[in-house]
Design a protein around this motif. Structure first.
Motif, PDB file in Angstrom:
ATOM      1  N   SER A  25       0.837  -1.199   0.000  1.00  0.00           N
ATOM      2  CA  SER A  25       0.000   0.000   0.000  1.00  0.00           C
ATOM      3  C   SER A  25       0.876   1.255   0.000  1.00  0.00           C
ATOM      4  CB  SER A  25      -0.940  -0.016   1.200  1.00  0.00           C
ATOM      5  OG  SER A  25      -0.200   0.111   2.388  1.00  0.00           O
ATOM      6  N   PRO A  26       0.359   2.384  -0.453  1.00  0.00           N
ATOM      7  CA  PRO A  26      -1.019   2.598  -0.909  1.00  0.00           C
ATOM      8  C   PRO A  26      -1.239   2.005  -2.302  1.00  0.00           C
ATOM      9  CG  PRO A  26       0.229   4.615  -1.166  1.00  0.00           C
ATOM     10  CD  PRO A  26       1.141   3.632  -0.496  1.00  0.00           C
ATOM     11  N   TRP A  27      -2.441   1.469  -2.505  1.00  0.00           N
ATOM     12  CA  TRP A  27      -2.761   0.776  -3.756  1.00  0.00           C
ATOM     13  C   TRP A  27      -3.237   1.732  -4.835  1.00  0.00           C
ATOM     14  CZ3 TRP A  27      -0.563  -3.692  -3.757  1.00  0.00           C
ATOM     15  CH2 TRP A  27      -0.410  -4.405  -2.574  1.00  0.00           C
ATOM     16  N   GLY A  28      -3.788   2.873  -4.450  1.00  0.00           N
ATOM     17  CA  GLY A  28      -4.119   3.904  -5.443  1.00  0.00           C
ATOM     18  C   GLY A  28      -5.525   3.867  -6.002  1.00  0.00           C
ATOM     19  N   PHE A  29      -6.494   3.349  -5.246  1.00  0.00           N
ATOM     20  CA  PHE A  29      -7.879   3.379  -5.721  1.00  0.00           C
ATOM     21  C   PHE A  29      -8.826   3.510  -4.533  1.00  0.00           C
ATOM     22  CE2 PHE A  29      -7.017  -1.045  -4.847  1.00  0.00           C
ATOM     23  CZ  PHE A  29      -8.194  -1.531  -4.301  1.00  0.00           C
ATOM     24  N   VAL A  43     -15.208   0.592  -8.231  1.00  0.00           N
ATOM     25  CA  VAL A  43     -14.063   1.497  -8.151  1.00  0.00           C
ATOM     26  C   VAL A  43     -14.583   2.896  -8.460  1.00  0.00           C
ATOM     27  CG1 VAL A  43     -11.815   2.085  -9.146  1.00  0.00           C
ATOM     28  CG2 VAL A  43     -12.463  -0.323  -8.847  1.00  0.00           C
ATOM     29  N   SER A  44     -14.347   3.838  -7.530  1.00  0.00           N
ATOM     30  CA  SER A  44     -14.860   5.201  -7.722  1.00  0.00           C
ATOM     31  C   SER A  44     -13.769   6.225  -8.026  1.00  0.00           C
ATOM     32  CB  SER A  44     -15.636   5.657  -6.481  1.00  0.00           C
ATOM     33  OG  SER A  44     -14.803   5.666  -5.347  1.00  0.00           O
ATOM     34  N   ARG A  45     -12.510   5.864  -7.749  1.00  0.00           N
ATOM     35  CA  ARG A  45     -11.416   6.806  -7.998  1.00  0.00           C
ATOM     36  C   ARG A  45     -10.127   6.025  -8.223  1.00  0.00           C
ATOM     37  NH1 ARG A  45      -7.411   9.806  -5.457  1.00  0.00           N
ATOM     38  NH2 ARG A  45      -7.302  11.970  -6.105  1.00  0.00           N
ATOM     39  N   ILE A  46      -9.319   6.545  -9.148  1.00  0.00           N
ATOM     40  CA  ILE A  46      -7.981   6.007  -9.422  1.00  0.00           C
ATOM     41  C   ILE A  46      -6.992   7.143  -9.161  1.00  0.00           C
ATOM     42  CG2 ILE A  46      -6.434   5.043 -11.172  1.00  0.00           C
ATOM     43  CD1 ILE A  46      -8.763   3.171 -10.672  1.00  0.00           C
ATOM     44  N   GLU A  47      -6.018   6.875  -8.327  1.00  0.00           N
ATOM     45  CA  GLU A  47      -4.993   7.880  -8.028  1.00  0.00           C
ATOM     46  C   GLU A  47      -4.063   8.011  -9.237  1.00  0.00           C
ATOM     47  OE1 GLU A  47      -3.081  10.769  -6.066  1.00  0.00           O
ATOM     48  OE2 GLU A  47      -4.802   9.693  -5.213  1.00  0.00           O
ATOM     49  N   PRO A  48      -3.978   9.210  -9.850  1.00  0.00           N
ATOM     50  CA  PRO A  48      -3.078   9.390 -10.989  1.00  0.00           C
ATOM     51  C   PRO A  48      -1.645   9.004 -10.621  1.00  0.00           C
ATOM     52  CG  PRO A  48      -4.519  11.291 -10.749  1.00  0.00           C
ATOM     53  CD  PRO A  48      -4.705  10.437  -9.522  1.00  0.00           C
ATOM     54  N   GLY A  49      -1.048   8.148 -11.442  1.00  0.00           N
ATOM     55  CA  GLY A  49       0.320   7.692 -11.202  1.00  0.00           C
ATOM     56  C   GLY A  49       0.431   6.599 -10.152  1.00  0.00           C
ATOM     57  N   GLY A  50      -0.704   6.151  -9.595  1.00  0.00           N
ATOM     58  CA  GLY A  50      -0.700   5.106  -8.574  1.00  0.00           C
ATOM     59  C   GLY A  50      -0.474   3.726  -9.160  1.00  0.00           C
ATOM     60  N   SER A  84      -5.382  -5.791   4.727  1.00  0.00           N
ATOM     61  CA  SER A  84      -4.623  -6.964   5.161  1.00  0.00           C
ATOM     62  C   SER A  84      -3.670  -7.485   4.087  1.00  0.00           C
ATOM     63  CB  SER A  84      -5.573  -8.087   5.596  1.00  0.00           C
ATOM     64  OG  SER A  84      -6.278  -8.602   4.486  1.00  0.00           O
ATOM     65  N   ALA A  85      -3.765  -6.961   2.865  1.00  0.00           N
ATOM     66  CA  ALA A  85      -2.854  -7.381   1.792  1.00  0.00           C
ATOM     67  C   ALA A  85      -1.472  -6.808   2.080  1.00  0.00           C
ATOM     68  CB  ALA A  85      -3.368  -6.899   0.444  1.00  0.00           C
ATOM     69  N   PHE A  86      -0.454  -7.651   2.007  1.00  0.00           N
ATOM     70  CA  PHE A  86       0.892  -7.197   2.341  1.00  0.00           C
ATOM     71  C   PHE A  86       1.608  -6.636   1.114  1.00  0.00           C
ATOM     72  CE2 PHE A  86       5.455  -8.230   2.952  1.00  0.00           C
ATOM     73  CZ  PHE A  86       5.726  -7.244   3.875  1.00  0.00           C
ATOM     74  N   ASN A  87       2.069  -7.498   0.236  1.00  0.00           N
ATOM     75  CA  ASN A  87       2.864  -7.059  -0.909  1.00  0.00           C
ATOM     76  C   ASN A  87       2.126  -7.185  -2.236  1.00  0.00           C
ATOM     77  OD1 ASN A  87       5.355  -5.994  -1.863  1.00  0.00           O
ATOM     78  ND2 ASN A  87       5.846  -8.012  -2.698  1.00  0.00           N
ATOM     79  N   THR A  88       1.096  -8.043  -2.286  1.00  0.00           N
ATOM     80  CA  THR A  88       0.363  -8.282  -3.528  1.00  0.00           C
ATOM     81  C   THR A  88      -1.133  -8.183  -3.259  1.00  0.00           C
ATOM     82  OG1 THR A  88       2.100  -9.783  -4.304  1.00  0.00           O
ATOM     83  CG2 THR A  88      -0.026  -9.923  -5.408  1.00  0.00           C
ATOM     84  N   LEU A  89      -1.833  -7.510  -4.161  1.00  0.00           N
ATOM     85  CA  LEU A  89      -3.288  -7.390  -4.072  1.00  0.00           C
ATOM     86  C   LEU A  89      -3.866  -7.870  -5.400  1.00  0.00           C
ATOM     87  CD1 LEU A  89      -5.706  -6.302  -2.380  1.00  0.00           C
ATOM     88  CD2 LEU A  89      -5.426  -4.157  -3.609  1.00  0.00           C
ATOM     89  N   THR A  90      -4.715  -8.891  -5.338  1.00  0.00           N
ATOM     90  CA  THR A  90      -5.340  -9.435  -6.542  1.00  0.00           C
ATOM     91  C   THR A  90      -6.825  -9.127  -6.504  1.00  0.00           C
ATOM     92  OG1 THR A  90      -3.706 -11.221  -6.598  1.00  0.00           O
ATOM     93  CG2 THR A  90      -5.708 -11.529  -7.906  1.00  0.00           C
ATOM     94  N   LEU A  91      -7.300  -8.443  -7.537  1.00  0.00           N
ATOM     95  CA  LEU A  91      -8.708  -8.074  -7.640  1.00  0.00           C
ATOM     96  C   LEU A  91      -9.318  -8.767  -8.844  1.00  0.00           C
ATOM     97  CD1 LEU A  91      -7.742  -4.439  -7.186  1.00  0.00           C
ATOM     98  CD2 LEU A  91      -9.394  -5.468  -5.663  1.00  0.00           C
ATOM     99  N   ASN A  92     -10.427  -9.460  -8.639  1.00  0.00           N
ATOM    100  CA  ASN A  92     -11.205  -9.986  -9.754  1.00  0.00           C
ATOM    101  C   ASN A  92     -12.362  -9.027  -9.944  1.00  0.00           C
ATOM    102  OD1 ASN A  92      -9.980 -12.575 -10.610  1.00  0.00           O
ATOM    103  ND2 ASN A  92     -10.190 -12.979  -8.428  1.00  0.00           N
ATOM    104  N   ILE A  93     -12.481  -8.534 -11.163  1.00  0.00           N
ATOM    105  CA  ILE A  93     -13.471  -7.497 -11.434  1.00  0.00           C
ATOM    106  C   ILE A  93     -14.344  -7.857 -12.631  1.00  0.00           C
ATOM    107  CG2 ILE A  93     -12.095  -5.623 -10.434  1.00  0.00           C
ATOM    108  CD1 ILE A  93     -11.790  -5.044 -13.706  1.00  0.00           C
ATOM    109  N   LEU A  94     -15.479  -7.200 -12.677  1.00  0.00           N
ATOM    110  CA  LEU A  94     -16.389  -7.266 -13.812  1.00  0.00           C
ATOM    111  C   LEU A  94     -16.347  -5.895 -14.460  1.00  0.00           C
ATOM    112  CD1 LEU A  94     -18.629  -9.057 -15.156  1.00  0.00           C
ATOM    113  CD2 LEU A  94     -20.234  -7.822 -13.717  1.00  0.00           C
TER     114      LEU A  94
END
Length: 108
Positions: A25-29, A43-50, A84-94
């Motif tokens: 983190s920070p993951w940027g969304f 997802v409501s916001r994406i941090e530019p450059g994140g 709780s995600a440490f180094n990797t965050l996996t998102l499954n999205i539609l």
């Protein structure tokens, strides 16, 4: 569905994608909605450059199905999974993508 101005049909493409973010983190969304508000967790916001601001990364409006292989629909649960995600965050999205045909479509 017809575009009233152009008279051309629209196409909706539905995709399920796996987005893997690395580096902690920070993951940027930012997320909104969820079962608490009786709406999809999106997802409501994406941090530019994140971390998720790349060509095939998250898009505003993506619907979150699971985080690190845990299905979730509540925003509070999603926040805990992200924290709780440490180094990797996996998102499954539609993802819904909308296109307007640029040519006449014959009767199907």
């Amino acid at each position: 569905m017809e575009d009233e101005e152009e008279g051309l049909p629209h196409i909706i493409e539905i995709k399920t994608l796996e987005i893997v973010l690395k580096g902690g983190s920070p993951w940027g969304f930012t997320l909104k909605g969820g079962s608490e508000s009786r709406s999809a967790l999106t997802v409501s916001r994406i941090e530019p450059g994140g971390k998720c601001d790349f060509e095939d990364g998250l898009n505003i409006g993506d619907i979150v199905l699971s985080i690190n292989d845990v299905s979730c629909s509540a925003r509070s649960e999603a926040i805990q999974l992200v924290k709780s995600a440490f180094n990797t965050l996996t998102l499954n999205i539609l993802r819904l993508e909308f296109y307007t045909c640029t040519y006449e479509v014959e009767d199907w």
